[in-house]
Enzyme design. Structure first.
Site, short mmCIF file in Angstrom:
data_model
loop_
_atom_site.label_atom_id
_atom_site.label_comp_id
_atom_site.label_asym_id
_atom_site.label_seq_id
_atom_site.Cartn_x
_atom_site.Cartn_y
_atom_site.Cartn_z
N GLU A 308 0.89 -1.17 0.00
CA GLU A 308 0.00 0.00 0.00
C GLU A 308 0.92 1.21 0.00
O GLU A 308 1.38 1.68 1.03
CB GLU A 308 -0.91 -0.01 1.22
CG GLU A 308 -2.14 0.88 1.06
CD GLU A 308 -1.97 2.26 1.66
OE1 GLU A 308 -1.53 3.15 0.90
OE2 GLU A 308 -2.29 2.45 2.83
N CYS A 343 -0.58 9.14 2.58
CA CYS A 343 -0.36 8.47 1.30
C CYS A 343 -1.42 8.87 0.29
O CYS A 343 -1.25 8.64 -0.92
CB CYS A 343 -0.35 6.96 1.50
SG CYS A 343 -1.82 6.30 2.30
#
Length: 562
Positions: A308, A343
């Site tokens: 991820e 992110c």
């Protein structure tokens, strides 16, 4: 074997009606004395976030084989807001990794539980989740975690509180029977009587979770619990600067009945963790962090990894100008909340000329100017120092036609440690024709985890250039299409691949709630988080079992060879 101790769960009696559950509720409700800051520290906690200081440091320990343990040496980490050392982290060296390797490898490939082995553990983990979510619903516990997050990863209270709430809602979602539903199987009829084929979700067995600094509670707890739900044994490593948060979360989970030997926690440097993984060879590793480190680990582990990654996400403002005040506010939040250290942060903003004419840039500048260190709406950057952040801006300014829309200067604060960064929320305009040049694209797409975004402009005739830029990106986590024009929406959605794409006038790039999938797309190693589909995909594999039970006729003979 019971997952939750018999003092907590009775197999033959409803837990909610049992005297044991009432005793447990009373135990979890007990608190230490108030710390004088409007809340009490939970009884299971070993730290008071308000008292954490240079004169009262906290020692973060490792957890191995059911026991908290120290390493031979410790490393001190500074308070991001004043530079004074306030955390002593017991970090494992390469010479000390063998017990962690042995503990991980003590778990068979078939896991701690699976549909045929210890199935009661699915139900028991539903109980653990129910108790933990109930504990986190208490205002004192919510504030405890929010303030602890703020101390080690400074962000506004609302941002920190949001992380705690998402984590609690995740645990609520997987309470009761929801854990066993994760392992739901299916069957198909066979070719003859007595034959059926059934598909099962099977654990990997020994697995590892590596999480970053930016969401020290939400990311690790959601991934760790997903792994445990499916029957795996977990080795967890977080960022040492914030690992105290997961240390305390683990203490809470243990108090709620989680078996102490299901999960080990290690504090160490990245190179030590890589050596440990290469030695232990876990069946699966889930990594959340930078694309660069993810690729290194992928190569080291032979591809047995789920990633991820991506700290660079785009937003496209379509030709139809909507509520400009709202859109500007969302853009500001996406780019600069927590100083862009997400992110999913908005790093690349494509603005249709209609929005520019409507005054979007001026509104963005106004909103960015409100942010300040005192209210923790513009905070230290923990991954790069100020010099690196300023050097990136200097490199961008060398591109033809580039200009600073706002920001671009370091913060005048001498208390922030030199190892961290601090600069103004920054927006840099780069002409789209220059952005797409190979020699410029790599500079513009450099992964700087801080309050800097690239802004460019396009018109009706240059939408293809925007889509070309999206195509050139290497990672595809979140994206946003801000438009109510259905034809425009379909054009963009049909030609992009980001794993989480928000679309519509209220579209954003940030936000990883527990109610929808969150993860990148376009890579077979992509990891998701938070949902049933994410947990099943990341933390289990498919196993087909074909039952063929019809008796063999007495007159059966061996047929001709084929």
């Amino acid at each position: 074997m019971h997952l939750v101790p018999r003092t907590i769960v009775s197999r033959n009696r409803s837990i909610r009606n049992s005297q044991r559950f009432k005793c447990l509720k009373k135990e979890l409700s007990s608190y230490k004395n108030s710390n004088g800051n409007g809340y009490s520290v939970p009884s299971w906690a070993t730290i008071d976030p308000e008292q954490l200081s240079e004169s009262n440091p906290h020692e973060v320990l490792n957890f191995l084989d059911g026991k908290w343990m120290k390493s031979k040496t410790s490393k001190f980490y500074p308070d991001p807001l004043n530079g004074k050392e306030f955390l002593s982290v017991s970090e494992i060296s390469v010479k000390e990794i063998e017990p962690f390797v042995n503990s991980l490898n003590s778990c068979p490939k078939s896991g701690l539980h699976n549909p045929f082995k210890n199935p009661e553990r699915y139900v028991d983990y539903g109980t653990v989740s129910a108790l933990a979510s109930a504990e986190m619903r208490k205002p004192d516990v919510e504030k405890f975690f929010a303030r602890l997050i703020q101390r080690v990863a400074p962000k506004s209270y609302k941002q920190a509180q949001g992380e705690v709430i998402v984590t609690r809602k995740f645990l609520e979602n997987f309470s009761g029977d929801s854990v066993r539903y994760l392992a739901r199987s299916f069957s198909n009829p066979g070719d003859h009587e007595g034959q059926t084929s059934s598909g099962y979700r099977w654990p990997y067995g020994p697995v590892a979770v590596i999480s970053p600094f930016n969401f020290p509670l939400e990311i690790p707890l959601l991934q760790v619990m997903g792994a445990l739900y499916m029957g795996n044994k977990v080795l967890y490593k977080g960022d040492s600067r914030v690992s105290v948060v997961m240390e305390q979360a683990l203490k809470m989970l243990h108090s709620c009945g989680m078996p102490v030997k299901d999960l080990d926690m290690i504090n160490c440097q990245g190179s030590v963790m890589q050596a440990l993984l290469e030695s232990a060879q876990p069946r699966m590793t889930q990594f959340t962090g930078s694309t660069k480190i993810g690729e290194i680990l992928s190569n080291a582990l032979g591809g047995r990894i789920k990633l991820e990654d991506s700290g660079l996400d785009w937003k496209i403002l379509g030709p139809d100008v909507g509520n400009i005040e709202y859109t500007a506010w969302v853009c500001d939040q996406d780019a600069y909340a927590f100083s862009g250290q997400k992110c999913s942060a908005q790093s690349l903003l494509f603005v249709h000329e209609n929005w520019v004419k409507a005054g979007l840039f001026e509104k963005l500048a106004f909103l960015a100017k409100r942010r300040n260190l005192e209210e923790l709406t513009n905070v230290p950057v923990l991954t790069v120092n100020t010099e690196t952040g300023m050097k990136h801006i200097e490199d961008l300014m060398k591109i033809n036609g580039t200009r600073i829309i706002f920001g671009g200067k370091p913060l005048n604060n001498k208390n922030i440690p030199a190892c961290y960064g601090a600069w103004e929320p920054t927006a840099i305009f780069v002409p789209i024709s220059e952005l797409l040049k190979d020699e410029n694209f790599s500079i513009c797409m450099q992964e700087i985890f801080g309050p800097t975004q690239i802004v460019t402009q396009y018109d009706d005739e240059s939408l293809e250039l925007v889509l070309n830029a999206c195509e050139k990106l290497a990672a595809h986590l979140t994206a946003s299409v801000v438009s109510s024009d259905r034809s425009f929406q379909l054009k963009v959605l049909a030609n992009t691949i980001n794993g989480v794409t928000y679309c519509g006038q209220r579209a954003r790039t940030t936000g990883a709630p527990q109610n929808h999938w969150f993860g990148p797309a376009g890579d077979p190693r992509s990891a998701g988080i938070g949902t049933r589909e994410a947990i099943r995909m990341v933390w289990s594999c498919h196993r087909e079992i074909v039952m063929d039970e019809q008796s063999i006729p007495n007159n059966w003979t061996i047929p001709s060879a084929t």
